[in-house]
Design an enzyme around this catalytic site. Structure first.
Site, PDB file in Angstrom:
ATOM      1  N   SER A 158      -2.768 -30.225  24.825  1.00  0.00           N
ATOM      2  CA  SER A 158      -2.376 -28.867  25.205  1.00  0.00           C
ATOM      3  C   SER A 158      -3.100 -28.466  26.477  1.00  0.00           C
ATOM      4  CB  SER A 158      -2.729 -27.881  24.084  1.00  0.00           C
ATOM      5  OG  SER A 158      -2.623 -26.537  24.507  1.00  0.00           O
ATOM      6  N   TYR A 210      -8.259 -24.085  17.633  1.00  0.00           N
ATOM      7  CA  TYR A 210      -7.123 -24.867  18.128  1.00  0.00           C
ATOM      8  C   TYR A 210      -7.494 -25.586  19.424  1.00  0.00           C
ATOM      9  CZ  TYR A 210      -2.424 -25.791  20.000  1.00  0.00           C
ATOM     10  OH  TYR A 210      -1.304 -26.379  20.538  1.00  0.00           O
TER      11      TYR A 210
END
Length: 402
Positions: free
Chosen positions: A187, A200
């Site tokens: 990400s 996350y």
């Protein structure tokens, strides 16, 4: 034939999303608007014929886009998903059936190590092999502060995003043949974390390092390992706790193009990293760069484009060809034909693609500089260039002493 210009700002949906929230894990079919995973646009050319692919989180979002692209490129595909996501998986299964394709459904919870091991075995048995592994499933819950992150949330985030990747890869590599590929989903938060996504982002940063380390381990076995690192993409993660309260409405608008990306925009990186012919896709992290594709553009680093007859082109010319090729593919042109047209356009515009000044030797360039002439198109005099070089050296010296 001239290339039609397309404004990237208005190419896809922009503006506010409707504020919406679903119970985790959320269903793509109930989102407004429904994410575009390439169902109506992707045209395959057989680049993955004979391959056997397992995609985790394959019912929706980026995983769904990968499953559609792989199948239309000729691969046999199995997807894993959480049992609560069965409706989305059934929709994808129906799409495959209408196209005369098989899709193997393997539901289960990736936080269970025993299930992860069984998942690999079942996929290999049902597909007749396993040589393309996309570890994409993710868990994301936004919280304002570290105090708001419960032990249970942190544990599920790490087990879903990182532990499951380890468990599945560990089980799979022993039977993956030479020429296989593993693709992990990282990400933009891997290297530019959002404050409200602490756990996350930590898991995605670990995936970057895991990918690089595993790539080094498996290189001698002939297995390539890569990662894609998207920016903000419109998926079910966002409406099932992935954004703070009220954050869905402006999701993705902080990107240079002012909008979120769609899952279908990841297909090029995923197919490229999975193809057996792309042997220079190894230990790559395909991530955001300055020229965004709807907020999720990718960067190919360390020579990921094959050289050969393209080695005389500049980086700018290669990026131009890539952009033109992508436009053709979006209009339904097959990959090989799109690539041919793209490079034909670049050749026409640049007169063959030679780098500026590439035909001149070092001696000639130095002599030109001594006379105050041009080097590679530069019109600076020798005195001006020398002054600039001296200033740069003095700046570096000061920094070194600071």
């Amino acid at each position: 034939m001239s290339e039609k210009l397309i404004d990237p700002i208005g190419r896809y949906r922009s503006g506010d999303f409707a504020e919406q929230r679903q119970e985790w894990p959320g269903l793509q079919r109930e989102m407004e608007p429904v994410p575009d995973c390439g169902e109506a646009s992707y045209v395959g050319t057989g680049r993955l014929a004979g391959r056997h692919a397992l995609v985790t989180g394959g019912d929706s979002g980026i995983g769904r886009a990968a499953a559609i692209a792989f199948a239309r490129e000729g691969a046999k595909v199995a997807i894993n998903f959480h049992p609560r996501e069965q409706p989305d998986a059934d929709d994808l299964h129906a799409l495959f059936a209408r196209e005369g394709r098989d899709l193997t459904l393997l539901p289960g919870d990736l936080t269970d190590p025993d299930f992860c091991a069984q998942l690999v075995d079942d996929a290999r048995e049902r597909l007749g092999g396993l040589d393309l592994l996309v570890l994409n499933a993710g868990y994301q819950q936004a919280q304002k502060t570290i105090e708001d992150i419960s032990h249970e949330q942190f544990d599920r985030t790490m087990k879903t995003n990182l532990y499951a990747m380890f468990w599945i890869a560990k089980r799979a590599v022993g039977s993956m043949p030479r020429g296989s590929a593993i693709i992990n989903t990282a990400s933009v938060n891997s290297f530019n974390p959002s404050g409200e996504m602490l756990d996350y982002a930590a898991s995605k940063g670990a995936i970057e390092i895991f990918t690089k380390g595993l790539a080094k381990q498996l290189a001698q076995r002939g297995i390539r390992v890569n990662a894609v690192a998207p920016g903000p993409v419109w998926t079910a993660l966002q409406i099932s706790g992935g954004q703070l309260e009220g954050g869905v409405r402006k999701f993705g608008q902080n990107t240079p193009l002012g909008r979120a990306g769609q899952p279908r925009r990841t297909r090029r990186a995923l197919c490229g990293a999975g193809r057996a012919g792309q042997q220079l896709y190894h230990r790559q992290h395909l991530r955001r760069r300055r020229r965004h594709r709807g907020g999720i553009a990718f960067q190919q680093r360390r020579g990921s484009m094959p050289r050969g007859d393209k080695s005389s082109y500049t980086g700018k010319q290669k990026r131009q060809a890539e952009h033109i090729e992508e436009g053709y593919e979006d209009r339904g042109v097959g990959h090989e034909e799109a690539e041919r047209r793209a490079w034909a356009t670049v050749n026409k515009q640049t007169g063959g693609g030679k780098k500026s000044g590439s035909g001149r030797g070092k001696k000639e360039n130095h002599e030109s500089a001594r006379r105050g002439g041009h080097i590679g198109g530069s019109s600076q005099s020798h005195a001006t260039r020398s002054a600039a070089a001296k200033k740069g050296w003095e700046t570096r010296r000061r920094r070194g002493n600071g």
